[in-house]
Enzyme design. Sequence first.
Site, PDB file in Angstrom:
ATOM      1  CG  HIS A   1       3.791  44.306  35.931  1.00 16.02           C
ATOM      2  ND1 HIS A   1       3.486  43.295  34.916  1.00 16.02           N
ATOM      3  CD2 HIS A   1       4.328  43.813  37.029  1.00 16.02           C
ATOM      4  CE1 HIS A   1       3.699  42.082  35.552  1.00 16.02           C
ATOM      5  NE2 HIS A   1       4.061  42.425  36.966  1.00 16.02           N
TER       6      HIS A   1
ATOM      7  CD  GLU B   1       3.311  43.174  31.818  1.00 17.06           C
ATOM      8  OE1 GLU B   1       2.641  42.105  32.129  1.00 17.06           O
ATOM      9  OE2 GLU B   1       3.765  43.655  32.307  1.00 17.06           O
TER      10      GLU B   1
END
Lengths: 291, 388
Positions: free
Chosen positions: A249, A211
Amino acid sequence: MSILLNKNTNILVQGITGSEGSFHAEQMIEYGSKVVCGVTPGKGGQTATENKLPVFNSIHDAKKEFQVDATVIFVPPRFAAQAIIEAIKESIELIVCISEGIPVRDMVTVKNMLDKSSSTLIGPNCPGLITAEESKIGITPGFICKKGSVGILSRSGTLTYEAIDQVVNVGLGITTAVGIGGDPVIGSSMIDILKHFKDDNDTKGIVMIGEIGGNMENDAARWVKENLNKPVVSFIAGQTAPKGKRMGHAGAIISEGSETAEAKIKILKECGISVANTVSEIGITMKSLIG
Amino acid sequence: MKIHEYQAKEILKKFNIPIQEGYAIDNNTDIDDTIKKVQTDFNSEAVIVKAQIHAGGRGKGGGVKYCPTFEDAQEAANTILGMNLITHQTGPEGKMVNKILITQALDIQKEYYFAITFDRSKNSDVFIVSTEGGVDIEEVAENNPEKIIKSWIDDSPNALENAVKEIIASLSLEKFENVEQMFKDLYTCYIESDCSLLEINPLVSTTDQEIIALDAKVDIDSNSLFRHPEIAAYHDKSEEDPLELQAAEYGLNYIKLDGNVGCMVNGAGLAMATMDIVKHCGGEPANFLDVGGAANVETIKNGFKIILSDKNVKSILINIFGGIVRCDRVANGVIQAVKELELDVVVVVRLQGTNAKLAKKILDESDIELISAETINEAATKAVEMIK
């Protein structure tokens, strides 16, 4: 074969008397994991879960009565780094930390200790790992896994499940799936896990899910090009993520150009890695390579 | 967590870092007294009026004014307090200035850039310095990358000592007294306050041969706030998007974007991937929303409320991977939430995982208007096409 974990791995649960710890300890046992005991400081001598697992005050005490190969940590974030350090000091081979929200500063201390030890840390802020039809450590739903030939590693929890599900549905199945965690400082990098998959004969192909944020995928891509002759399928989440915003996150934030999904995809492709265009194409892309 | 310049300077002061002194105010009636107080307390006829917002580029946007006289300061303070300040970091809509900092003016000799942050790839802290201070550091990085010097502080015994010596040499600051101790104090401040960034731009040398922090930008690791109640109290809710704040109160992770396809997903990675596939199918995602592991009626209802507060939203794509939480339960939760909230937008639901087939049946047979889909691709396509 598999990596890091198999049906004979003896597992201890740190934080076993908490609601998360006891729930997932039971789920793990149900899947077939060899959970032998737990630790909660101050609660030594009690038992936990429906299986009446013995609880100890410390890993040190637990080790006097049980062989412990791995530990899984379900401890509130402010105490989690201390729990990892305890496991490192007790030379536990595999440490898996599920807890989310550990201060970066604490993890820097952990990481420096870890580098001088023989322990492997997976996480924190991760779903843990699962070896299909043998054992799981953490919170991955077991029923979606079938034994097969694909190794999976991912910075995201639900994307790990998504990848497992797709790889199983195209008929390939998995060896081991590892969620390495979404924090900026984690115990095992993508390269660390790729090295294990490289040495595992049953793993014929690898799915690597990244990511935005950091440069781990870029380092991994270059490593794959130099060192790995197994097909790798990658997917990078966050192509539509705005710069400078933390996307859920703690580690998913773009602070420089090389940390964008676009830049990562470019490097992955340059290194010969097949990049799935969308999240729903992970399974079929792998199938086209090793089907 | 971001904090204001005046708050950052309060932290620096606790660690004995020389700062440009001043007082912050949020009320026009305090302006005159505060200017006088700054002039007297810090023996400075001229003062600087500085807008306190969580964005850089304040000077260029007209949010920082040098004021040689009391009257100039009065005018600047009354203009800046309450203004809508637009800088390259605020976006075109700008930010309301609710607080200003009035400081002493210093006789500056030279400006430097100084920062400490964490380098993920080296797992160590890093000093970043430049002789090109007072300007946008990203521009320096672009145009004169050789003018940016980095010095890493790993966990070896003399790492800090060596790094400090290195930056002093590269900035040619040897002749200043106590400068070595000041950089060490800055590092202590960075560590003990759990900063993710400590940036001073500019750090200045004065004609009095002092080194002083003229500005300060400090970001704190939010995960560490449990051990810094005094810093947690600095949280300025007026600086944040009200929807993002409300979502946080519900325990949801929401970030507003500009599109019209609302997304409700469990897990941060899957939430990003869902936004991406909406774009891939020709739509624009309206938001990032991670409802977390427990996708129950309550979280789904709250998710709907947040998404629908954004009036651009024309359709909602729900993408849940049911692991420990079974999909049939999520499906019933979605149906109940839609009924209770009487929604009038297109809702496309894709549930995968435990009992996914049963869940689809429940959705298809329900008496409310829902579109169910099996794959993410199908779901995203429908969510985009239904509103064209």
